[in-house]
Design a protein around this motif. Structure first.
Motif, PDB file in Angstrom:
ATOM      1  N   PHE A 182       0.912  -1.287   0.083  1.00 22.89           N
ATOM      2  CA  PHE A 182      -0.151  -0.173   0.235  1.00 22.89           C
ATOM      3  C   PHE A 182       0.436   1.628   0.260  1.00 22.89           C
ATOM      4  CE2 PHE A 182      -2.057  -3.170   1.921  1.00 22.89           C
ATOM      5  CZ  PHE A 182      -3.628  -2.971   1.653  1.00 22.89           C
ATOM      6  N   SER A 183       0.791   2.188  -0.806  1.00 25.10           N
ATOM      7  CA  SER A 183       1.031   3.552  -0.516  1.00 25.10           C
ATOM      8  C   SER A 183       0.955   4.200   0.141  1.00 25.10           C
ATOM      9  CB  SER A 183       1.436   3.854  -2.260  1.00 25.10           C
ATOM     10  OG  SER A 183      -0.126   4.706  -2.372  1.00 25.10           O
ATOM     11  N   LEU A 184       1.783   5.381   0.570  1.00 26.66           N
ATOM     12  CA  LEU A 184       1.716   5.934   1.636  1.00 26.66           C
ATOM     13  C   LEU A 184       0.457   6.473   1.948  1.00 26.66           C
ATOM     14  CD1 LEU A 184       1.824   7.753   4.552  1.00 26.66           C
ATOM     15  CD2 LEU A 184       4.039   8.740   3.296  1.00 26.66           C
ATOM     16  N   GLU A 185       0.410   7.246  -0.024  1.00 30.83           N
ATOM     17  CA  GLU A 185      -1.175   8.315  -0.002  1.00 30.83           C
ATOM     18  C   GLU A 185      -2.984   7.474   0.450  1.00 30.83           C
ATOM     19  OE1 GLU A 185       2.720   9.575  -1.929  1.00 30.83           O
ATOM     20  OE2 GLU A 185       2.026   7.585  -1.472  1.00 30.83           O
ATOM     21  N   SER A 186      -2.486   6.002  -0.679  1.00 34.87           N
ATOM     22  CA  SER A 186      -3.618   5.696  -0.275  1.00 34.87           C
ATOM     23  C   SER A 186      -4.152   4.886   1.400  1.00 34.87           C
ATOM     24  CB  SER A 186      -3.256   3.442  -0.382  1.00 34.87           C
ATOM     25  OG  SER A 186      -2.415   2.665   0.177  1.00 34.87           O
ATOM     26  N   LEU A 187      -2.992   4.869   2.692  1.00 33.60           N
ATOM     27  CA  LEU A 187      -3.262   4.812   3.593  1.00 33.60           C
ATOM     28  C   LEU A 187      -3.799   6.203   3.892  1.00 33.60           C
ATOM     29  CD1 LEU A 187       0.241   3.259   5.039  1.00 33.60           C
ATOM     30  CD2 LEU A 187      -1.999   2.340   4.846  1.00 33.60           C
ATOM     31  N   HIS A 188      -3.197   7.731   3.985  1.00 35.50           N
ATOM     32  CA  HIS A 188      -3.754   8.521   3.925  1.00 35.50           C
ATOM     33  C   HIS A 188      -4.839   8.419   3.245  1.00 35.50           C
ATOM     34  CE1 HIS A 188      -0.786  10.700   6.805  1.00 35.50           C
ATOM     35  NE2 HIS A 188       0.365  10.076   5.701  1.00 35.50           N
ATOM     36  N   ALA A 189      -5.358   8.067   2.760  1.00 33.21           N
ATOM     37  CA  ALA A 189      -6.558   8.459   2.345  1.00 33.21           C
ATOM     38  C   ALA A 189      -8.311   7.819   2.903  1.00 33.21           C
ATOM     39  CB  ALA A 189      -6.933   8.147   0.637  1.00 33.21           C
ATOM     40  N   SER A 190      -7.368   6.094   2.872  1.00 34.57           N
ATOM     41  CA  SER A 190      -8.544   5.412   3.750  1.00 34.57           C
ATOM     42  C   SER A 190      -8.527   5.720   4.858  1.00 34.57           C
ATOM     43  CB  SER A 190      -7.493   3.959   3.880  1.00 34.57           C
ATOM     44  OG  SER A 190      -6.157   4.440   5.135  1.00 34.57           O
ATOM     45  N   PHE A 191      -7.905   6.845   5.420  1.00 33.06           N
ATOM     46  CA  PHE A 191      -8.311   6.957   6.759  1.00 33.06           C
ATOM     47  C   PHE A 191      -9.798   8.073   6.732  1.00 33.06           C
ATOM     48  CE2 PHE A 191      -5.111   5.013   9.197  1.00 33.06           C
ATOM     49  CZ  PHE A 191      -5.423   5.399  10.214  1.00 33.06           C
ATOM     50  N   GLU A 192     -10.410   9.282   4.958  1.00 35.62           N
ATOM     51  CA  GLU A 192     -11.159   9.815   5.274  1.00 35.62           C
ATOM     52  C   GLU A 192     -12.326   8.962   5.000  1.00 35.62           C
ATOM     53  OE1 GLU A 192     -10.783  13.498   5.224  1.00 35.62           O
ATOM     54  OE2 GLU A 192      -8.713  13.258   5.737  1.00 35.62           O
ATOM     55  N   VAL A 193     -12.138   7.813   4.161  1.00 36.22           N
ATOM     56  CA  VAL A 193     -12.812   7.058   3.385  1.00 36.22           C
ATOM     57  C   VAL A 193     -13.226   6.729   4.386  1.00 36.22           C
ATOM     58  CG1 VAL A 193     -13.845   5.715   2.026  1.00 36.22           C
ATOM     59  CG2 VAL A 193     -12.228   6.333   1.325  1.00 36.22           C
TER      60      VAL A 193
END
Length: 328
Positions: free
Chosen positions: A190-201
């Protein structure tokens, strides 16, 4: 619409749509006086095509879901499942969907409602900790696991709970160390960007539990939760810090949070062929392992055979036991 576990949430399926090359998230539902069946999946173009026709196949999103009966009138379960299958078969033929691969949910056992319609592949077992007893620490953990937790405390390992994703970069660093050590496949990265995005979703449905020693992050887990269930979804560790037993403390603290927040089970996942990892997880639970069964179904047999022959002729099939065969 209420679903019993995070893996059935529509936002979960949509978020992991891009895990499948060319994937498109879709939902199919049967809802009538008998009840309600909900099914989310990813449609993918097949890697080979025949006679200029475009075909697709289905896989369930990352995690464990599949078709699930959300409500049903008493005595109508079997008939509702049959109606769903009949309607979904027509849908697949209309949409030129050749085959279907389902990662059924092992703790909800939704496969039992549909076992007459699929072949199953045994993928081993997954483990969980029962949080409904009086004392998970004494009732579920083995003596060796309890010693490891106490060892971490004695080593002055502290715990941090992160509900906003601020420590994502630390988790990502540790996960990269873990991935390289264990040769984790790209699909599970998982990319760092996807991890950050998951906390929004998934706001309010996930958090990091971090183990810290002398200012350094040594262990971390991404915990998911929805309804009665929690998931030790991703684990990340610094191999050089294993003697500090931070990972054991992380699992113990996940249980503590689960009990305090009314959760009934913490799912630890499986271990594949890694016997050491399986033993590590097994030492945290007295609950019997759950079967990991994957559902397989050919929806358009003639097209399936044609695609498999085309793949064999064009590129060859490297893995004859793979399903679907034209991806082998």
């Amino acid at each position: 619409m209420q679903v019993p576990d995070i893996y059935f949430l529509p936002e979960w399926g949509k978020f992991f749509e891009t895990k499948e090359a060319g994937g498109e998230w879709r939902v199919f539902e049967t809802e009538n006086e008998k009840g309600h069946v909900y099914y989310q999946f990813i449609v993918r173009p097949t890697p080979v095509q025949v006679d200029g026709a475009r075909y697709s196949d289905i896989i369930t999103p990352y995690g464990f879901s599949g078709p699930i009966i959300l409500k049903c009138e008493e005595g109508q379960r079997q008939q509702l499942a049959a109606e769903f299958q009949e309607q979904f078969q027509r849908y697949c033929e209309e949409e030129r969907i050749v085959s279907e691969y389902i990662r059924f949910n092992p703790w909800l056992r939704n496969r039992l409602d549909f076992e007459d319609y699929y072949e199953f592949r045994d993928n081993g077992h997954t483990l969980y900790i029962d949080l409904t007893g009086e004392d998970y620490f004494m009732e579920q953990f083995s003596s060796s696991s309890r010693r490891q937790v106490r060892k971490a405390v004695k080593n002055n390992v502290s715990i941090e709970l992160d509900f906003t994703g601020e420590s994502a970069s630390e988790f990502h660093r540790l996960y990269d160390l873990t991935a390289r050590k264990n040769n984790i496949e790209d699909y599970y990265l998982f990319s760092l960007e996807s991890l950050h995005a998951s906390f929004e979703v998934f706001k309010g449905k996930q958090f990091f539990i971090n183990a810290i020693h002398e200012g350094s992050y040594i262990s971390s887990s991404l915990i998911l939760h929805h309804g009665d269930y929690m998931h030790y979804h991703l684990a990340a560790n610094d191999p050089s810090a294993y003697p500090l037993a931070g990972n054991s403390l992380v699992i113990s603290e996940a249980c503590r949070w689960g009990v305090e927040n009314g959760k009934k089970e913490l799912h630890l996942g499986g271990a594949g062929s890694d016997e050491n990892l399986y033993r590590f997880k097994r030492n945290f639970t007295k609950a019997p392992p759950l079967e990991l069964l994957m559902g397989k179904k050919i929806r358009m047999p003639e097209a399936y055979d044609q695609l498999s022959e085309a793949k064999k002729a064009q590129e060859g099939i490297k893995h004859p036991g793979y399903f679907p065969l034209y991806r082998g």
